[in-house]
Design a protein around this motif. Structure first.
Motif, PDB file in Angstrom:
ATOM      1  N   TYR A 109       9.517   3.533  -7.484  1.00  8.66           N
ATOM      2  CA  TYR A 109       8.643   2.165  -7.088  1.00  8.66           C
ATOM      3  C   TYR A 109       7.779   1.689  -8.015  1.00  8.66           C
ATOM      4  O   TYR A 109       7.831   0.472  -8.227  1.00  8.66           O
ATOM      5  N   THR A 110       6.839   2.480  -8.603  1.00 12.80           N
ATOM      6  CA  THR A 110       5.942   1.760  -9.403  1.00 12.80           C
ATOM      7  C   THR A 110       6.602   1.242 -10.610  1.00 12.80           C
ATOM      8  O   THR A 110       6.137   0.036 -10.959  1.00 12.80           O
ATOM      9  N   SER A 151      -4.099 -11.549   3.990  1.00 11.77           N
ATOM     10  CA  SER A 151      -2.449 -11.154   3.564  1.00 11.77           C
ATOM     11  C   SER A 151      -1.605 -11.223   4.709  1.00 11.77           C
ATOM     12  O   SER A 151      -1.757 -10.588   5.708  1.00 11.77           O
ATOM     13  N   THR A 152      -0.638 -12.139   4.481  1.00  9.53           N
ATOM     14  CA  THR A 152       0.606 -12.444   5.487  1.00  9.53           C
ATOM     15  C   THR A 152       1.615 -11.378   5.451  1.00  9.53           C
ATOM     16  O   THR A 152       2.356 -11.373   6.276  1.00  9.53           O
ATOM     17  N   ASP A 153       1.867 -10.659   4.218  1.00 12.26           N
ATOM     18  CA  ASP A 153       3.004  -9.687   4.043  1.00 12.26           C
ATOM     19  C   ASP A 153       2.371  -8.384   3.432  1.00 12.26           C
ATOM     20  O   ASP A 153       2.286  -8.363   2.259  1.00 12.26           O
ATOM     21  N   VAL A 154       1.960  -7.455   4.241  1.00 11.31           N
ATOM     22  CA  VAL A 154       1.399  -6.215   3.874  1.00 11.31           C
ATOM     23  C   VAL A 154       2.565  -5.279   3.894  1.00 11.31           C
ATOM     24  O   VAL A 154       3.066  -4.848   5.220  1.00 11.31           O
ATOM     25  N   ARG A 155       3.036  -4.483   2.869  1.00 11.85           N
ATOM     26  CA  ARG A 155       4.011  -3.353   3.212  1.00 11.85           C
ATOM     27  C   ARG A 155       3.316  -2.199   3.135  1.00 11.85           C
ATOM     28  O   ARG A 155       2.729  -1.908   2.067  1.00 11.85           O
ATOM     29  N   LEU A 156       3.465  -1.316   4.085  1.00 14.25           N
ATOM     30  CA  LEU A 156       2.667  -0.063   4.101  1.00 14.25           C
ATOM     31  C   LEU A 156       3.812   1.211   3.883  1.00 14.25           C
ATOM     32  O   LEU A 156       4.793   1.168   4.653  1.00 14.25           O
ATOM     33  N   LEU A 157       3.931   1.874   2.717  1.00 13.98           N
ATOM     34  CA  LEU A 157       5.107   2.522   2.363  1.00 13.98           C
ATOM     35  C   LEU A 157       4.657   4.203   2.335  1.00 13.98           C
ATOM     36  O   LEU A 157       3.663   4.407   1.994  1.00 13.98           O
ATOM     37  N   CYS A 158       5.389   4.775   3.071  1.00 11.12           N
ATOM     38  CA  CYS A 158       5.147   6.244   3.190  1.00 11.12           C
ATOM     39  C   CYS A 158       6.805   6.941   3.244  1.00 11.12           C
ATOM     40  O   CYS A 158       7.951   6.261   3.359  1.00 11.12           O
ATOM     41  N   ARG A 159       6.663   8.296   3.148  1.00  4.29           N
ATOM     42  CA  ARG A 159       7.967   8.992   2.931  1.00  4.29           C
ATOM     43  C   ARG A 159       8.038   9.715   4.408  1.00  4.29           C
ATOM     44  O   ARG A 159       9.326  10.071   4.668  1.00  4.29           O
ATOM     45  N   ASP A 160       7.493   9.527   5.392  1.00  2.00           N
ATOM     46  CA  ASP A 160       7.554  10.366   6.710  1.00  2.00           C
ATOM     47  C   ASP A 160       8.656   9.204   7.675  1.00  2.00           C
ATOM     48  O   ASP A 160       7.746   8.329   8.312  1.00  2.00           O
ATOM     49  N   ARG A 161       9.904   9.490   7.645  1.00  2.00           N
ATOM     50  CA  ARG A 161      10.654   8.769   8.535  1.00  2.00           C
ATOM     51  C   ARG A 161      10.300   8.829   9.845  1.00  2.00           C
ATOM     52  O   ARG A 161      10.416   7.635  10.694  1.00  2.00           O
ATOM     53  N   VAL A 213       1.076  -1.089   0.042  1.00  2.00           N
ATOM     54  CA  VAL A 213      -0.029   0.080  -0.047  1.00  2.00           C
ATOM     55  C   VAL A 213       1.072   1.183   0.042  1.00  2.00           C
ATOM     56  O   VAL A 213       1.737   1.386   0.920  1.00  2.00           O
ATOM     57  N   ILE A 214       0.657   1.946  -1.142  1.00  2.00           N
ATOM     58  CA  ILE A 214       1.397   3.227  -1.195  1.00  2.00           C
ATOM     59  C   ILE A 214       0.650   4.437  -0.328  1.00  2.00           C
ATOM     60  O   ILE A 214      -0.508   4.946  -1.219  1.00  2.00           O
ATOM     61  N   GLY A 215       1.231   4.851   0.661  1.00  2.00           N
ATOM     62  CA  GLY A 215       0.497   6.165   1.143  1.00  2.00           C
ATOM     63  C   GLY A 215       0.039   5.578   2.494  1.00  2.00           C
ATOM     64  O   GLY A 215      -0.861   4.721   2.657  1.00  2.00           O
ATOM     65  N   ALA A 216       0.618   6.203   3.611  1.00  2.00           N
ATOM     66  CA  ALA A 216       0.251   5.830   4.764  1.00  2.00           C
ATOM     67  C   ALA A 216      -0.623   6.947   5.817  1.00  2.00           C
ATOM     68  O   ALA A 216      -0.484   6.955   6.920  1.00  2.00           O
ATOM     69  N   ARG A 249       9.791   3.049   4.517  1.00  2.00           N
ATOM     70  CA  ARG A 249       9.928   4.045   4.056  1.00  2.00           C
ATOM     71  C   ARG A 249       9.998   3.956   2.547  1.00  2.00           C
ATOM     72  O   ARG A 249      10.641   3.326   1.933  1.00  2.00           O
ATOM     73  N   LEU A 250       9.019   4.886   1.607  1.00  2.00           N
ATOM     74  CA  LEU A 250       9.166   4.993   0.124  1.00  2.00           C
ATOM     75  C   LEU A 250      10.298   5.840  -0.236  1.00  2.00           C
ATOM     76  O   LEU A 250      10.184   7.202   0.019  1.00  2.00           O
ATOM     77  N   THR A 251      11.175   5.345  -1.013  1.00  2.00           N
ATOM     78  CA  THR A 251      12.209   6.428  -1.378  1.00  2.00           C
ATOM     79  C   THR A 251      12.355   5.939  -2.826  1.00  2.00           C
ATOM     80  O   THR A 251      11.974   4.772  -3.300  1.00  2.00           O
ATOM     81  N   ALA A 252      13.244   6.735  -3.626  1.00  2.00           N
ATOM     82  CA  ALA A 252      13.382   6.161  -4.958  1.00  2.00           C
ATOM     83  C   ALA A 252      14.177   4.958  -5.243  1.00  2.00           C
ATOM     84  O   ALA A 252      14.138   4.347  -6.357  1.00  2.00           O
ATOM     85  N   GLU A 253      15.074   4.803  -4.045  1.00  2.00           N
ATOM     86  CA  GLU A 253      15.819   3.400  -4.121  1.00  2.00           C
ATOM     87  C   GLU A 253      15.130   2.275  -3.432  1.00  2.00           C
ATOM     88  O   GLU A 253      15.687   1.168  -3.093  1.00  2.00           O
TER      89      GLU A 253
END
Length: 488
Positions: A156-157, A67-77, A48-51, A111-115
């Motif tokens: 990421y996309t 779902s057993t592996d859900v990654r919640l991605l955001c930019r706010d460290r 999920v992109i956007g926390a 954390r969602l980053t370009a890398e």
């Protein structure tokens, strides 16, 4: 040996009970066979992109649905560190009245980053503002967002699309767009995502199915109903077997929505993702565009409901009901005109449900903004009180986007023009609210305006013209008239 009448009934009853037991065992055994029961396998790996509130609620729902592996991605460290390193355990603290919601073990907040590493997720849900899907070189993205957010989402996309959609892969991965709003140029989020994936797809890769969706107006309720407590048996125990949340989707890919087999596959995949939700999959050819436009209209409708509640404070139930009628008819006419549908074409029932919620939900931020927007020059104060940072930018872009579409199609919608005027030109909520209830608009342009309102209208027209010299002249005239009005 004879059978006494007193013995027959109990023995016969016992035989019936035994036969019933055998039948139950046979049925149970047959249902346990995979070929017969057709047990649906849940999607295990999702992202999920956007926390924000919507993204967090969606992640909780995916976890609740198996779902057993859900990654919640955001930019706010800082937010990630707070969730991951809280001494009292991992909690989401986005929902004030709901309290701290524990983070299930199946959810990882990263954390969602370009890398960022882009795993081969079976589904990726986009719950970011529409403007976050803009290309990094877009002038609006550069000016407002400095391009940082859009670069991360793009990177990421693109990586996920390349890894997740090799030719011949089965089943196909799924992209779900829950983003609301429009860009200032009138672009919808599902179209931005489709262009992003298409431009960066490797040779031979097949098209990734994209579902445009509309979700709950209040994500907090979705989150609460997707949060499990510890049951007596040590397993998860939810407040209710179902999440009491309705989700509506439509296939955005033109090539895919005409294939009956792919539509069935999409319906199955959505069922795997959201088994606890009430899910509707629209099959109309323009279903995705309808949902995207309605998603853009919902925040403005909530804002207008706040204006109405402001004007009819303490006695707004009937006023909001009248306002809802105008909102529904105006939205139907707007969607039909902008999409070239026949006049009077009804919108899907799910759309009416969403509009009703938007026009009567007091807790949405847009409603609260309308409630606080009362006098001239109070808009900026209201925005700061309701929105943090630049989080109001998506609403501002959506207002501009709807205005762009109206101009492009040479269509006038008095209802939505009132809402855009009230948002952009500081017109009093009491004036706008009363007009929205009685006629669905207010005729300030037809009536002789006051000098102050006349200058506000000129500023409004100059702003949308894009002529900076004209805007500066109108602004200075307005400041002079306003200053003179204070001296009287």
């Amino acid at each position: 040996m004879g059978i006494e009448s007193g013995d027959f009934l109990p023995r016969h009853y016992s035989l019936l009970r035994f036969n019933r037991f055998v039948v139950v065992l046979i049925i149970a055994a047959s249902c346990c066979r995979p070929a017969v029961c057709g047990k649906v396998e849940r999607m295990k790996h999702c992202a999920v992109i956007g926390a924000g509130q919507l993204g967090t609620a969606c992640a909780l729902s995916l976890a609740a649905n198996g779902s057993t592996d859900v990654r919640l991605l955001c930019r706010d460290r800082e937010y990630i560190d707070e969730v991951q390193k809280n001494a009292e355990g991992r909690y989401f603290r986005l929902y004030r009245q709901a309290g701290a919601i524990p983070v299930p073990a199946s959810i990882r907040v990263d954390r969602l980053t370009a890398e960022s590493d882009a795993p081969t997720a079976e589904a990726v849900v986009f719950a970011v503002p529409c403007i976050a899907l803009l290309p990094p070189d877009d002038l609006w993205a550069k000016g407002v967002l400095q391009g940082a957010h859009t670069r991360d989402v793009l990177s990421y996309t693109a990586a996920w699309g390349a890894k997740a959609a090799p030719a011949g892969a089965s089943p196909s991965p799924l992209a779900v767009v829950l983003s609301r709003g429009l860009t200032a140029d009138g672009e919808a989020p599902h179209r931005l995502l489709a262009a992003m994936l298409q431009e960066r797809a490797p040779a031979g890769a097949r098209e990734v199915p994209i579902l445009c969706g509309t979700g709950p107006i209040l994500p907090k309720e979705w989150a609460v109903h997707s949060t499990a407590a510890l049951g007596e048996d040590g397993g998860p125990r939810f407040p209710h077997p179902h999440s009491a949340t309705a989700l509506t989707f439509a296939v955005a890919n033109e090539a895919l929505r005409t294939d009956a087999g792919l539509l069935r596959a999409a319906r199955l995949q959505v069922g795997r993702l959201f088994a606890r939700e009430s899910v509707t999959l629209l099959e109309e050819p323009d279903g995705a565009d309808v949902l995207a436009l309605v998603n853009a209209c919902l925040p403005l409708c909530s804002f207008g409901a706040g204006l109405v509640s402001n004007a009819y404070a303490g006695n707004s139930v009937g006023a909001l009901a009248a306002y809802l009628q105008h909102a529904c008819s105006a939205t139907e006419a707007l969607v039909n005109t902008l999409l070239g549908r026949p006049r009077g074409s009804p919108l899907p029932p799910a759309v009416w449900s969403s509009l009703s919620m938007a026009c009567t939900t007091f807790a949405s931020r847009e409603f609260v903004l309308g409630r606080q927007l009362d006098y001239h020059f109070k808009k900026n104060d209201a925005l700061r009180a309701v929105y943090s940072g630049m989080s109001h930018a998506n609403l501002a872009a959506t207002v501009d986007g709807i205005h762009t579409l109206l101009q492009r199609h040479q269509y006038s919608s008095p209802f939505y023009e009132v809402l855009m005027d009230a948002f952009n030109t500081h017109i009093r909520a009491s004036v706008a609210g009363e007009g929205l209830v009685k006629e669905g608009y207010y005729g300030y342009r037809e009536s002789p305006p006051s000098p102050l309102l006349r200058e506000i209208t000129k500023v409004d027209d100059a702003l949308f013209s894009g002529d900076e010299e004209r805007f500066e002249k109108a602004r200075k005239n307005f400041e002079k008239v306003f200053s003179d009005s204070l001296k009287k």
